[in-house]
Design an enzyme around this catalytic site. Structure first.
Site, mmCIF file in Angstrom:
data_model
loop_
_atom_site.group_PDB
_atom_site.id
_atom_site.type_symbol
_atom_site.label_atom_id
_atom_site.label_comp_id
_atom_site.label_asym_id
_atom_site.label_seq_id
_atom_site.Cartn_x
_atom_site.Cartn_y
_atom_site.Cartn_z
ATOM 1 N N PHE A 37 0.808 -1.220 0.000
ATOM 2 C CA PHE A 37 0.000 0.000 0.000
ATOM 3 C C PHE A 37 0.840 1.269 0.000
ATOM 4 O O PHE A 37 0.359 2.344 -0.347
ATOM 5 C CB PHE A 37 -0.954 0.006 1.209
ATOM 6 C CG PHE A 37 -0.321 0.399 2.515
ATOM 7 C CD1 PHE A 37 0.220 -0.551 3.360
ATOM 8 C CD2 PHE A 37 -0.260 1.731 2.889
ATOM 9 C CE1 PHE A 37 0.812 -0.178 4.562
ATOM 10 C CE2 PHE A 37 0.318 2.115 4.095
ATOM 11 C CZ PHE A 37 0.867 1.153 4.927
ATOM 12 N N LYS A 38 2.111 1.152 0.364
ATOM 13 C CA LYS A 38 2.944 2.355 0.455
ATOM 14 C C LYS A 38 3.176 3.026 -0.894
ATOM 15 O O LYS A 38 3.649 4.165 -0.941
ATOM 16 C CB LYS A 38 4.254 2.030 1.150
ATOM 17 C CG LYS A 38 4.041 1.651 2.605
ATOM 18 C CD LYS A 38 5.331 1.570 3.380
ATOM 19 C CE LYS A 38 5.078 1.363 4.856
ATOM 20 N NZ LYS A 38 4.699 -0.031 5.181
ATOM 21 N N ASP A 39 2.835 2.351 -1.977
ATOM 22 C CA ASP A 39 2.974 2.968 -3.298
ATOM 23 C C ASP A 39 2.214 4.286 -3.403
ATOM 24 O O ASP A 39 2.707 5.240 -3.997
ATOM 25 C CB ASP A 39 2.447 2.021 -4.397
ATOM 26 C CG ASP A 39 3.489 0.965 -4.778
ATOM 27 O OD1 ASP A 39 4.689 1.292 -4.781
ATOM 28 O OD2 ASP A 39 3.085 -0.169 -5.080
#
Ligand SMILES: *Cc1c(COP(=O)(O)O)cnc(C)c1O
Length: 430
Positions: A106-108
């Site tokens: 999710f850090k994208d």
């Protein structure tokens, strides 16, 4: 929008300044002076708007005039150029898959948004920005990918030798020419200590415009609230507000969800789904936060003993523990439970969870009462943790298409001893 420091001893800044600084000079975290309230028509129109439209409406008030409309629309469209599917797993529970971005975690979203904002600011001000980041795996990959070839920005990533998975190391070391990966002969804590010292070093701050790409940076943190809007756009149970379970470490993701709720998004309670490094449950019981020594687990992105975004949760609720307690709950899960969850969900439903998502699912099932429904966030693709997932399920994971091309690229990394002076020397004398 102006931002203040949670330590209360720094000047108010705008979005640009907060992004360029990362952390406030008094070492607090930046926080918006007011939380925008969503108007009713936006909420009721949510189901017919595209995700780009809703994202623009949510983010614009936080950016103010720091980025013009067309550029902000472009930045947002690039940030979220993949899917965020909500999938039903049981009668009462759904999974929001946040691993369809380029580095499969999710850090994208935060990394892509921040990188493009910095690129925009550096075009206007022609001063090169140096992003310094320590990673235990996922952050570095998302940052390397998000910042690849962004003009006016260079990225220095420190990761611990031998302690990231093979896929993670590929993602860290095959980035663009503006990315430098340091393989530190030490632990993640050594990497983090080197980075923290750099931010306070007078010589370095004189020579370079340094900023951080961890979730303390407002530009990485704020866009994470979008997940919760995308989930509600797809939420089929219109009469029931969902309970939300968030696999948590530094509490950035869940704090962003609470921000969305505070703005008016119809979400029920939140569960901070933790491994044994849970400090939030005790905090909610006693009102006091005690940092703990981290222990290693199979959901290693959540091995955090002193979560930096707890202060932001406090700010959202004006530090009122009684209100926080009615909205937020902690849930602790051992590695054994995590492994059992991966195994039983795979056998029972044919759905493969990664260790972080598995903690989220276990916590949701534990907390849901009769007539309640909810969703949990699947924060990473199982292929990022192949050793664990393959051992538990007995299957061999396929390398996803997003990763395959990386195997053909040359890996570039520089070995360094776990010494701040070695890093400083390199930064000043290259
Ligand atoms: C970073 C990370 C988390 C923890 O998120 P926080 O915002 O730090 O609470 C959970 N799962 C995965 C896969 C991560 O990479």
């Amino acid at each position: 929008m102006k931002y203040y420091s949670t330590n209360g001893n720094s000047e108010l800044v705008d979005f640009r300044e907060a992004t360029l600084k990362g952390q406030a000079p008094d070492k607090g975290l930046y926080f918006p002076v007011n939380i925008p309230e969503l108007n009713a028509s936006l909420l009721s129109d949510m189901y017919v708007l595209s995700k780009e439209e809703i994202a623009y409406e949510i983010m614009q008030p936080y950016i103010g005039s720091c980025i013009n409309k067309n550029s902000l629309q472009d930045i947002i469209a690039e940030t979220i150029a993949f899917t965020f599917p909500l999938i039903q797993l049981d009668e009462d529970s759904y999974v929001l898959e946040l691993f369809h971005g380029p580095t499969l975690a999710f850090k994208d979203v935060g990394a892509r948004f921040m990188s493009r904002c910095l690129g925009y600011f550096s075009k206007l001000h022609s001063k090169k920005t140096t992003v310094l980041v320590a990673t235990s795996g996922d952050t570095g990959g998302a940052v390397a990918n998000g910042f690849a070839n962004v003009e006016g920005v260079e990225v220095i990533i420190l990761y611990p030798a031998g302690k990231v998975s093979p896929v993670q190391e590929l993602q860290l070391t095959t980035g663009g020419n503006n990315i430098t990966a340091f393989r530190v002969n030490g632990s993640f804590d050594d990497c983090q200590a080197m980075v923290k010292t750099a931010f306070t070093d007078a010589d370095l701050n004189k020579a370079l415009q340094l900023t951080s790409a961890n979730s303390i940076n407002i530009a990485r943190w704020l866009p994470q609230q979008l997940y919760y809007f995308f989930a509600l756009q797809q939420w089929p149970e219109k009469k029931i507000s969902p309970m939300v379970s968030v696999p948590s470490g530094n509490l950035g993701n869940i704090a962003a969800g609470l921000l969305a709720k505070k703005s008016g998004l119809a979400l029920n309670k939140f569960i901070a789904a933790c491994n044994i490094n849970d400090t939030i449950s005790n905090f909610l019981e006693t009102g006091k936060h005690n940092a703990i020594q981290t222990k290693m687990t199979i959901s290693n992105a959540m091995d955090v003993g002193n979560p930096s975004n707890l202060v932001r949760i406090m700010e959202i609720y004006k530090s009122n523990p009684d209100i926080i307690k009615t909205i937020l709950k902690g849930s602790t899960h051992t590695d054994e439970e995590t492994a059992d969850t991966i195994s039983s969900v795979f056998r029972g439903k044919g759905y493969l969870l990664d260790p972080h998502g598995a903690v989220g699912y276990a916590a949701l099932k534990k907390e849901l009462k009769e007539k309640e429904k909810g969703f949990f966030l699947a924060t990473a693709h199982p292929v990022k943790f192949p050793a664990t997932v393959e051992t538990i399920t007995g299957i061999k994971l396929e390398i996803p298409d997003a990763i395959k091309p990386l195997y053909a690229l040359p890996q570039k990394m520089t070995d360094i001893e776990p010494s701040f002076l070695a890093l400083k020397e390199w930064l000043l004398n290259r």
